[in-house]
Design an enzyme around this catalytic site. Sequence first.
Site, short mmCIF file in Angstrom:
data_model
loop_
_atom_site.label_atom_id
_atom_site.label_comp_id
_atom_site.label_asym_id
_atom_site.label_seq_id
_atom_site.Cartn_x
_atom_site.Cartn_y
_atom_site.Cartn_z
CD GLU A 177 -2.68 1.18 -0.01
OE1 GLU A 177 -3.45 0.27 -0.31
OE2 GLU A 177 -2.50 2.18 -0.74
CD GLU B 174 -1.04 7.88 9.26
OE1 GLU B 174 -1.15 8.86 10.03
OE2 GLU B 174 -0.53 6.81 9.59
N GLY C 236 12.53 20.76 6.65
CA GLY C 236 11.80 20.96 7.89
C GLY C 236 12.53 20.32 9.06
CB CYS D 193 5.17 4.77 6.91
SG CYS D 193 3.43 4.40 7.17
CE LYS E 114 5.66 0.39 9.86
NZ LYS E 114 5.67 -0.55 8.78
C1 UGA Z 1 4.35 7.53 3.71
C2 UGA Z 1 4.45 7.44 2.17
O1 UGA Z 1 4.39 8.75 1.59
C3 UGA Z 1 3.31 6.60 1.61
O2 UGA Z 1 3.45 6.44 0.20
C4 UGA Z 1 3.34 5.22 2.29
O3 UGA Z 1 2.27 4.41 1.86
C5 UGA Z 1 3.24 5.38 3.80
O4 UGA Z 1 4.35 6.21 4.25
C6 UGA Z 1 3.31 4.01 4.41
O5 UGA Z 1 4.32 3.32 4.22
O6 UGA Z 1 2.30 3.55 4.95
P1 UGA Z 1 2.88 8.99 5.43
O7 UGA Z 1 3.82 8.48 6.47
O8 UGA Z 1 1.42 8.90 5.67
O9 UGA Z 1 3.13 8.20 4.03
O10 UGA Z 1 3.16 10.51 5.19
P2 UGA Z 1 3.98 11.45 4.19
O11 UGA Z 1 3.06 12.46 3.64
O12 UGA Z 1 4.77 10.69 3.23
O13 UGA Z 1 4.94 12.22 5.22
C7 UGA Z 1 5.88 11.55 6.02
C8 UGA Z 1 6.71 12.54 6.79
O14 UGA Z 1 7.63 13.21 5.94
C9 UGA Z 1 5.93 13.64 7.50
O15 UGA Z 1 6.45 13.80 8.81
C10 UGA Z 1 6.17 14.87 6.65
O16 UGA Z 1 6.09 16.06 7.40
C11 UGA Z 1 7.58 14.60 6.18
N1 UGA Z 1 7.91 15.29 4.90
C12 UGA Z 1 7.28 14.96 3.75
C13 UGA Z 1 8.91 16.26 4.89
O17 UGA Z 1 9.53 16.57 5.94
N2 UGA Z 1 9.23 16.86 3.71
C14 UGA Z 1 8.62 16.56 2.55
O18 UGA Z 1 8.97 17.15 1.51
C15 UGA Z 1 7.62 15.58 2.57
#
Ligand code: UGA
Length: 431
Positions: free
Chosen positions: A144, A148, A248, A255, A258
């Site tokens: 998947e 979130e 940031g 995810c 881990k």
């Molecule tokens: C992430 C992946 O994006 C999904 O494709 C994957 O399915 C999911 O993990 C999983 O393995 O279940 P998610 O953890 O929900 O999704 O959130 P993201 O939007 O990817 O953000 C993850 C973290 O990265 C957040 O803390 C966000 O603030 C940070 N982030 C994201 C940054 O610091 N900079 C960015 O440019 C993008």
Amino acid sequence: MAEREAVGVIGVGWVGLVTAACFADLGHEVVAVDVDQAKISSLRRGASTIHEPGIDGLLERNGDRLIFTSEIADVLDPARLLFCCVDTPPTYSGDADLSRVRAVVAGLRDDGEHALVMKSTVPAGTGAAIRRDLPDVAYVSCPEFLKEGTAVADFLHPDRVVIGADPRDAWAADAVAELYRPLGGEIVRTDVASAEMVKLASNAFLATKISFINEIANVCEEVGADVAEVSRGMGLDARIGPSFLRAGIGYGGSCFPKDVSALKQLAGNTGYHFQLLTSVIEVNELQKRRVIGKLTKHLGSLVGKRVALLGLAFKPDTDDMREASSLVLAARLQGEGARVVAYDPVAEDRASELLPAVELCDSPGSALEGADAAILVTEWPEFGELDWPAIAGRMATPLLVDGRNFLDPDKLRAAGFTYEGIGRGSGAGRP
Ligand code: UGA
């Protein structure tokens, strides 16, 4: 076969509930099972157990096609495809904890009628091991990729659907492909181990992009450049792309931390030292701590200082605080002797359990009242709409560390703030 394939979902956490609700919305009968009785009771009442845009509407609209149960037998009778959506949290060693997956496997009948469709993120090799234990249950790896906060939209509009199976399980892979066909994403048919690796490698690559841009941000601070401008310029190169280049205070969530560590560990278990991922993890840890230096630069000692955290969830549009940067920050600030107060629009319940020593406020204004510093931790849209000039007047020191480069530095400075972003150099910004 029934007109529409009935779908079984095992584990109704984030992935499981979204999967169940979306398949129901596509017209399938879905039977979802979970060991958590409280969760099942709540879902039976139609009340979502997660904060996720769009989920409430899906549950309401598809109530008659969604059955929630705590008995696996209720799933095995109607459904031949069993989507395994249980969590695989990290263990102390950094490996994925597969105990919940094992419990699912133990509860299945090896009757030649079912297929286990693995949505949970598992180390490469897990599918082969399960297939050995349950020779008569077909196995499909279908990782998947939903995020979130946009999980429903991501599920319904996938970039790609990866389906890994042995040739002998082609019937199950075909059936899964058929389920996803209406959604329109490219279907990638492959072997099980490769599908498992696509998931881990994708998350590790995205985390690498974030740690990379965070290190660029740290260099930008030294040379007076603005990382937002650098990202914009880099992202226009089609080979690089603009996404996941937001600097940031580090990535969090259930995810990336881990999965990056699980992939590093998986490689290590085979004798391969994955150097790059070791650095990705270290950069992410240090990035959260750099905020403390930004505060002490202006305030000196933090002993007795009131520091307000704006946002606690690991990102906006979720109340999930797993591995959130706020947890490390709050602990570090308290370690420095600061008094930590916080506001988050939805994560308050989870925060009261995870951060018992943090004073939780019911509005940004009350958190910021009399504060010596504010740290924007989560880029909730409402923080962009605050009356910052008025807030500057109510803080003891109008100092703001924008941990997500979310606010306009010029506006904040005009409002009377000392503004510190991440990688925004000396304040030299757009022309
Ligand atoms: C992430 C992946 O994006 C999904 O494709 C994957 O399915 C999911 O993990 C999983 O393995 O279940 P998610 O953890 O929900 O999704 O959130 P993201 O939007 O990817 O953000 C993850 C973290 O990265 C957040 O803390 C966000 O603030 C940070 N982030 C994201 C940054 O610091 N900079 C960015 O440019 C993008």
